[in-house]
Motif scaffolding. Structure first.
Motif, PDB file in Angstrom:
ATOM      1  N   THR A 182      23.719  49.928  37.108  1.00 43.26           N
ATOM      2  CA  THR A 182      23.564  48.898  36.084  1.00 43.26           C
ATOM      3  C   THR A 182      23.969  47.543  36.674  1.00 43.26           C
ATOM      4  O   THR A 182      24.848  47.484  37.537  1.00 43.26           O
ATOM      5  N   ALA A 183      23.293  46.476  36.259  1.00 44.07           N
ATOM      6  CA  ALA A 183      23.604  45.136  36.797  1.00 44.07           C
ATOM      7  C   ALA A 183      23.218  44.089  35.775  1.00 44.07           C
ATOM      8  O   ALA A 183      22.470  44.376  34.820  1.00 44.07           O
ATOM      9  N   ASP A 184      23.732  42.852  35.984  1.00 45.81           N
ATOM     10  CA  ASP A 184      23.450  41.761  35.046  1.00 45.81           C
ATOM     11  C   ASP A 184      22.050  41.177  35.237  1.00 45.81           C
ATOM     12  O   ASP A 184      21.527  40.513  34.352  1.00 45.81           O
ATOM     13  N   VAL A 185      21.482  41.365  36.440  1.00 45.89           N
ATOM     14  CA  VAL A 185      20.121  40.850  36.705  1.00 45.89           C
ATOM     15  C   VAL A 185      19.282  41.968  37.346  1.00 45.89           C
ATOM     16  O   VAL A 185      19.834  42.870  37.981  1.00 45.89           O
ATOM     17  N   PRO A 186      17.949  41.914  37.166  1.00 51.78           N
ATOM     18  CA  PRO A 186      17.114  42.954  37.767  1.00 51.78           C
ATOM     19  C   PRO A 186      17.267  43.025  39.283  1.00 51.78           C
ATOM     20  O   PRO A 186      17.478  41.991  39.937  1.00 51.78           O
ATOM     21  N   LEU A 187      17.127  44.214  39.825  1.00 51.00           N
ATOM     22  CA  LEU A 187      17.327  44.448  41.257  1.00 51.00           C
ATOM     23  C   LEU A 187      16.339  43.647  42.111  1.00 51.00           C
ATOM     24  O   LEU A 187      16.691  43.120  43.163  1.00 51.00           O
ATOM     25  N   TYR A 188      15.088  43.552  41.636  1.00 52.46           N
ATOM     26  CA  TYR A 188      14.083  42.866  42.457  1.00 52.46           C
ATOM     27  C   TYR A 188      14.407  41.372  42.605  1.00 52.46           C
ATOM     28  O   TYR A 188      14.075  40.753  43.619  1.00 52.46           O
ATOM     29  N   VAL A 189      15.082  40.796  41.618  1.00 50.61           N
ATOM     30  CA  VAL A 189      15.470  39.374  41.712  1.00 50.61           C
ATOM     31  C   VAL A 189      16.517  39.210  42.822  1.00 50.61           C
ATOM     32  O   VAL A 189      16.402  38.339  43.692  1.00 50.61           O
ATOM     33  N   SER A 190      17.518  40.091  42.811  1.00 50.31           N
ATOM     34  CA  SER A 190      18.580  40.025  43.832  1.00 50.31           C
ATOM     35  C   SER A 190      17.994  40.242  45.225  1.00 50.31           C
ATOM     36  O   SER A 190      18.306  39.499  46.167  1.00 50.31           O
ATOM     37  N   THR A 191      17.135  41.256  45.357  1.00 51.03           N
ATOM     38  CA  THR A 191      16.554  41.571  46.669  1.00 51.03           C
ATOM     39  C   THR A 191      15.686  40.404  47.145  1.00 51.03           C
ATOM     40  O   THR A 191      15.777  39.986  48.307  1.00 51.03           O
ATOM     41  N   GLY A 192      14.856  39.896  46.255  1.00 49.58           N
ATOM     42  CA  GLY A 192      13.959  38.796  46.615  1.00 49.58           C
ATOM     43  C   GLY A 192      14.719  37.572  47.080  1.00 49.58           C
ATOM     44  O   GLY A 192      14.349  36.932  48.069  1.00 49.58           O
ATOM     45  N   LEU A 193      15.826  37.286  46.395  1.00 43.30           N
ATOM     46  CA  LEU A 193      16.631  36.118  46.754  1.00 43.30           C
ATOM     47  C   LEU A 193      17.258  36.282  48.143  1.00 43.30           C
ATOM     48  O   LEU A 193      17.259  35.344  48.952  1.00 43.30           O
ATOM     49  N   LEU A 194      17.756  37.480  48.409  1.00 45.70           N
ATOM     50  CA  LEU A 194      18.371  37.734  49.719  1.00 45.70           C
ATOM     51  C   LEU A 194      17.342  37.623  50.839  1.00 45.70           C
ATOM     52  O   LEU A 194      17.616  37.057  51.903  1.00 45.70           O
ATOM     53  N   VAL A 195      16.150  38.156  50.598  1.00 49.78           N
ATOM     54  CA  VAL A 195      15.082  38.084  51.610  1.00 49.78           C
ATOM     55  C   VAL A 195      14.693  36.621  51.845  1.00 49.78           C
ATOM     56  O   VAL A 195      14.518  36.187  52.996  1.00 49.78           O
ATOM     57  N   ALA A 196      14.600  35.852  50.748  1.00 44.04           N
ATOM     58  CA  ALA A 196      14.233  34.434  50.870  1.00 44.04           C
ATOM     59  C   ALA A 196      15.293  33.657  51.660  1.00 44.04           C
ATOM     60  O   ALA A 196      14.969  32.862  52.543  1.00 44.04           O
ATOM     61  N   PHE A 197      16.574  33.916  51.366  1.00 47.09           N
ATOM     62  CA  PHE A 197      17.655  33.245  52.091  1.00 47.09           C
ATOM     63  C   PHE A 197      17.651  33.647  53.569  1.00 47.09           C
ATOM     64  O   PHE A 197      17.868  32.812  54.456  1.00 47.09           O
ATOM     65  N   SER A 198      17.407  34.946  53.821  1.00 47.73           N
ATOM     66  CA  SER A 198      17.347  35.412  55.220  1.00 47.73           C
ATOM     67  C   SER A 198      16.272  34.646  55.972  1.00 47.73           C
ATOM     68  O   SER A 198      16.497  34.171  57.090  1.00 47.73           O
ATOM     69  N   ALA A 199      15.083  34.540  55.360  1.00 48.19           N
ATOM     70  CA  ALA A 199      13.958  33.867  56.025  1.00 48.19           C
ATOM     71  C   ALA A 199      14.290  32.397  56.288  1.00 48.19           C
ATOM     72  O   ALA A 199      14.028  31.878  57.384  1.00 48.19           O
ATOM     73  N   ALA A 200      14.900  31.738  55.293  1.00 47.08           N
ATOM     74  CA  ALA A 200      15.207  30.307  55.433  1.00 47.08           C
ATOM     75  C   ALA A 200      16.233  30.073  56.545  1.00 47.08           C
ATOM     76  O   ALA A 200      16.051  29.204  57.411  1.00 47.08           O
ATOM     77  N   PHE A 201      17.303  30.870  56.550  1.00 47.22           N
ATOM     78  CA  PHE A 201      18.339  30.691  57.576  1.00 47.22           C
ATOM     79  C   PHE A 201      17.844  31.108  58.959  1.00 47.22           C
ATOM     80  O   PHE A 201      18.235  30.533  59.974  1.00 47.22           O
ATOM     81  N   LEU A 202      16.980  32.132  58.998  1.00 48.14           N
ATOM     82  CA  LEU A 202      16.418  32.573  60.280  1.00 48.14           C
ATOM     83  C   LEU A 202      15.598  31.446  60.903  1.00 48.14           C
ATOM     84  O   LEU A 202      15.728  31.151  62.098  1.00 48.14           O
ATOM     85  N   LEU A 203      14.809  30.813  60.081  1.00 53.32           N
ATOM     86  CA  LEU A 203      13.978  29.701  60.548  1.00 53.32           C
ATOM     87  C   LEU A 203      14.864  28.561  61.071  1.00 53.32           C
ATOM     88  O   LEU A 203      14.604  27.992  62.143  1.00 53.32           O
ATOM     89  N   ALA A 204      15.916  28.254  60.307  1.00 57.76           N
ATOM     90  CA  ALA A 204      16.820  27.164  60.698  1.00 57.76           C
ATOM     91  C   ALA A 204      17.532  27.498  62.013  1.00 57.76           C
ATOM     92  O   ALA A 204      17.597  26.663  62.923  1.00 57.76           O
ATOM     93  N   ALA A 205      18.035  28.733  62.126  1.00 58.54           N
ATOM     94  CA  ALA A 205      18.767  29.133  63.337  1.00 58.54           C
ATOM     95  C   ALA A 205      17.847  29.132  64.551  1.00 58.54           C
ATOM     96  O   ALA A 205      18.211  28.611  65.613  1.00 58.54           O
ATOM     97  N   TRP A 206      16.657  29.682  64.392  1.00 54.82           N
ATOM     98  CA  TRP A 206      15.705  29.733  65.505  1.00 54.82           C
ATOM     99  C   TRP A 206      15.327  28.315  65.941  1.00 54.82           C
ATOM    100  O   TRP A 206      15.269  28.011  67.133  1.00 54.82           O
TER     101      TRP A 206
END
Lengths: 258, 256
Positions: free
Chosen positions: A223-247
């Motif tokens: 059980t969670a306060d927000v749907p799982l796909y929202v949390s997963t999507g946000l983490l993937v988006a942040f990963s992509a953004a930081f990966l681009l910045a680091a590279w």
């Protein structure tokens, strides 16, 4: 470089980091175990029994995912931030890699893998400590592992960006102390945001860490306060953004080359 | 003959606006022992940093064994080994690990790198120090460690930036012998040094750089021929190359 040579270079970067982590284990692994033990003692054994249940589970079980995430976030972040900063500022041994044919993406992958590894190991250690205070119900092992890895990845990448940019040791310490910890605490480590009044409930929804704690908590409680796909999507988006910045930073040598 | 290093019209201006290199053109044939001399702040280290990928150029071109550093940096770096002026290793790492890890960055697996590192370190007199941390080494030993690290991937071009700074006379001479052995084995060497007798002993060709410009470039014989034997002697005793150098850079070097 051939794929085998690239692998060798990648393996070398990780191996070096792991050797360092193990050599200074009282600085890398011990603090999180000690502080999480204290948290479990205070919020589990002392306060937990008075608070009762949250989301239908004992309070100590409710706080476990948040406390694990607190340790994972700070350790993954500090690992890459500190290793990069130390390599470029104190010893200047980042030059060892920069003069070599190791391509920028392998350097990023190697540094970040070290941070992910530390984040995951710390997460598992804190989970192991929690077993002394409560039993853990597991709803989805896959979700638990996914959020452990994704969270470590996002904050390792963010730490790397910070490490490249930092011009003094203060530049490394400011983010964990004044940004990460408040975000983690306000992200629902110790409480369910459903219990927050309207305004603060809305504010919390702008805290990215709120989503990863919720996703991770879902893995245990189902059980969670927000749907799982929202949390997963946000983490993937942040990963992509930081990966681009680091590279980009490593490829262009900003903050590393003259 | 193939050129080990071919630099054309290389310019570098730092973000502060300070021009460090003002159009340097330099060629080093394969197998050469080349000395790049100049006073402090002349642009030697900047030039080396660009060749090794530690600094970006403003314009011009650098080719290493025909490979363009800008277009194929990874391929070019495979050929280059560097021994920097300042110690730049983690002092808490073991000597053997520093060298073997460096091999790893060049894609050389540990199984190959380990025996190679042991031999190199033993040849450089560090055979007894393989498993001590770098901070336990003396200054001279740390210099030799950096030479071993620069050679672990068997580069065809070795760049030495002040390799004997702070090293005693006896050790310096044994390092000269080692470097001479390297050139005989076919390694091209680019050396910068403030010990002009060192350059005079070792180098076949020499260039003098000052204020970001090459002012002399030729064989050692050609440069020494510029020596004016009839000129009045300085009160300090100096070798021929040193006297030529002092005459050429007169007024350019920082003084007290």
């Amino acid at each position: 470089m051939t794929p085998y040579q690239l692998w060798t270079s990648y393996y070398t970067i990780i191996r070096k980091d792991v050797v360092r982590m193990v050599r200074i284990w009282p600085q890398t692994f011990l603090p999180s175990i000690v502080t999480s033990t204290l948290y479990f003692l205070i919020f589990g054994a002392f306060l937990g029994s008075r608070i009762g249940e949250v989301h239908g589970v004992p309070y100590v079980m409710f706080v476990v995912p948040g406390l694990v995430m607190l340790a994972v976030v700070t350790n993954a972040y500090m690992n890459t931030a500190f290793v990069m900063f130390q390599s470029k500022f104190f010893a200047r041994n980042i030059d060892e890699v920069l003069v070599s044919p190791t391509p920028p993406w392998v350097l990023v992958a190697g540094f970040v893998s070290g941070g992910v590894l530390r984040g995951v190991v710390i997460g598992c250690l804190v989970l192991a400590v929690s077993l002394f205070f409560t039993h853990l119900s597991i709803h989805s092992l896959f979700v638990i592992f996914l959020f452990l890895v994704l969270t470590s990845l996002v904050f390792s990448l963010a730490g790397l960006v910070n490490g490249v940019f930092a011009k003094s040791i203060d530049g490394i310490n400011i983010v964990p102390t004044f940004v990460l910890q408040p975000l983690v605490y306000l992200g629902g480590v110790f409480y369910s945001t459903q219990a927050l009044p309207g305004f603060w409930g809305t504010v919390t929804k702008f805290d990215p860490i709120f989503y990863l704690i919720n996703g991770f908590r879902y893995g245990f409680l189902g059980t969670a306060d927000v749907p799982l796909y929202v949390s997963t999507g946000l983490l993937v988006a942040f990963s992509a953004a930081f990966l681009l910045a680091a590279w980009y930073l490593i490829r262009t040598g900003l903050g590393l080359r003259q | 003959m193939e050129l080990a290093l071919d630099i054309k019209d290389l310019k570098k201006t730092y973000a502060s606006g300070t021009p460090a290199l003002k159009g340097v053109t330099l060629s080093i044939p394969q197998g050469d022992f080349f000395a790049l001399l100049g006073p402090n702040g002349a642009g030697k280290t900047t030039l080396i940093s660009i060749v090794t990928g530690l600094a970006d150029k403003s314009s011009g071109s650098v080719r290493v064994f025909g490979v363009d550093m800008e277009k194929e940096p990874q391929k070019a770096r495979l050929h280059v080994g560097v021994v920097p002026q300042n110690f730049n290793f983690n002092i808490f790492e073991k000597v053997i690990d520093i060298v073997v890890n460096q091999a790893g960055y060049y894609g050389i697996p540990r199984s190959v790198a380990l025996p190679r590192a042991k031999k190199l370190l033993t040849d450089l007199g560090l055979g007894e120090k393989l498993n001590v941390t770098a901070r336990e080494l003396s200054g001279g030993m740390q210099r030799r460690l950096m030479i071993a690290r620069g050679l672990i991937h068997e580069p065809k071009l070795l760049i030495l930036d002040e390799p004997t700074a702070g090293v005693d006379v006896e050790l310096r001479r044994s390092m000269w012998a080692y470097l001479e052995k390297l050139t005989k084995s076919g390694v091209t060497i680019l050396l910068t040094t403030h010990y002009l007798e060192e350059a005079e002993q070792l180098a076949k060709r020499v260039a003098i750089i000052t204020k970001g410009e090459i002012i002399v470039n030729g064989t050692m014989e050609e440069v020494l021929a510029m020596h004016d034997d009839s000129a009045p002697k300085d009160k300090y005793r100096a070798g021929k190359l040193e006297e030529v150098f002092l005459k050429l850079v007169e007024g350019d070097a920082p003084t007290l």
